[in-house]
Design an enzyme around this catalytic site. Structure first.
Site, mmCIF file in Angstrom:
data_model
loop_
_atom_site.group_PDB
_atom_site.id
_atom_site.type_symbol
_atom_site.label_atom_id
_atom_site.label_comp_id
_atom_site.label_asym_id
_atom_site.label_seq_id
_atom_site.Cartn_x
_atom_site.Cartn_y
_atom_site.Cartn_z
ATOM 1 N N SER A 1 86.729 54.290 29.733
ATOM 2 C CA SER A 1 87.743 53.254 29.862
ATOM 3 C C SER A 1 87.316 52.205 30.873
ATOM 4 C CB SER A 1 89.094 53.858 30.231
ATOM 5 O OG SER A 1 90.118 52.921 29.959
ATOM 6 N N ASP B 1 80.612 54.307 38.334
ATOM 7 C CA ASP B 1 79.453 53.775 37.625
ATOM 8 C C ASP B 1 79.999 52.988 36.437
ATOM 9 O OD1 ASP B 1 77.732 55.157 39.293
ATOM 10 O OD2 ASP B 1 77.153 56.649 37.802
ATOM 11 N N HIS C 1 86.548 56.829 42.480
ATOM 12 C CA HIS C 1 86.587 57.083 43.916
ATOM 13 C C HIS C 1 87.225 55.895 44.639
ATOM 14 C CE1 HIS C 1 83.647 60.572 43.766
ATOM 15 N NE2 HIS C 1 83.587 60.069 42.539
#
Length: 301
Positions: free
Chosen positions: A270, A102, A158
């Protein structure tokens, strides 16, 4: 014919002064100090008020978390919370690379001669980002996508496609902020900061998944090789460790990954940079800087 303006945009003077000061401070030591604070065990009775207040200030959607807020014993555990099953979907087509996080889209496009755009008037080299000129050569004139994670975002990373990890590299470096003002102001920001790179070989060729560390804790852990974390397992991490040197790990046989498998995690916010080889595909319509994207949303087809 007019010459395009490529003068870098600058953040406000206060941000420039703050970034200049941070550049002179021991970012690693300060970030490790913040890390120790985030690891303080919270009594059960304090978890809801402390973590709930943090979530409200940051805009975190606690309804998406895997566990109730009182189940997270520290701020760090809450920050790297997993999502509830089913709150994100992945494309079924094998020729699609989806967002590994996200986040908010930063610069994206073509690696022009092996260079990536950081911001208007600022470029950096893939070879510097990967700390590997030979590996960077395969991405020359391919695609790149930059994804910024703010503190409100889900912070596990992921794999964008199914495939396998045959190689990974840790590159120690600075821990400067990676927010909007820093991206505008600090030259070669992403190659300067500490990175953990995983190379995923799959249906779109080899994708470099570059996790860029940042100020304030600065830890990145790996899920595809938990023995690399210190201490080993989910309680450890690879980056922001005293005395660390650049290090490459090779996997024979490669580590297999299903689409959407967790591979790394940020312990506070980050940036992720994805590099694609030429011919991997094209950016999906609507993929442009400033847009919010969710884990599993198609990026390249």
């Amino acid at each position: 014919m007019s010459v395009p303006d490529v003068t870098p945009d600058l953040p406000p003077p206060a941000w420039r002064a703050m970034l200049g000061l941070l550049g002179r401070l021991p970012q690693g030591a300060l970030s490790r100090g913040f890390g120790r604070v985030s690891d303080i065990l919270l009594p059960t009775r304090l978890r809801r008020p402390v973590l709930g207040s943090f979530a409200r200030v940051m805009g975190i959607d606690v309804a998406e978390a895997e566990l109730p807020i009182v189940a997270y014993p520290t701020l760090n555990h809450f920050f790297v919370r997993r999502l509830r099953p089913g709150v994100r979907a992945w494309p079924s087509e094998p020729n699609v690379a989806a967002s590994p996080v996200d986040g908010v889209l930063g610069q994206c496009g073509i690696l022009d001669g092996g260079r990536l755009v950081q911001a208007k008037g600022r470029w950096y080299d893939a070879a510097s980002l990967l700390d590997d000129a030979e590996e960077a050569g395969r991405y020359r004139d391919g695609l790149f996508v930059t994804l910024y994670l703010s503190p409100r975002h889900y912070h596990r990373i992921h794999t964008p496609t199914h495939g396998a990890v045959s190689k990974a590299r840790h590159i120690p470096g600075a821990l400067l902020p990676v927010n909007g003002p820093a991206v505008l102001h600090v030259a070669d920001l992403f190659p300067r900061n500490e990175r953990l790179v995983a190379y995923v070989d799959g249906p779109l060729g080899r994708i470099a998944v570059v996790a860029v560390g940042a100020y304030n804790v600065g830890r990145i852990s790996t899920a595809f090789d938990e023995a690399w974390n210190a201490p080993p397992g989910e309680g450890g991490w690879v980056t922001n460790r005293l005395g660390a040197r650049p290090h490459t790990r090779h996997y024979d046989p490669p580590v297999p990954l299903d689409t959407g498998k967790e591979i790394m995690a940020f312990h506070l916010g980050s940036t992720v940079v994805l590099l694609f080889e030429p011919g991997a595909g094209a950016l999906v319509e609507g993929i442009q800087p400033g847009r919010e994207v969710r884990l599993g949303e198609p990026l390249v087809r």
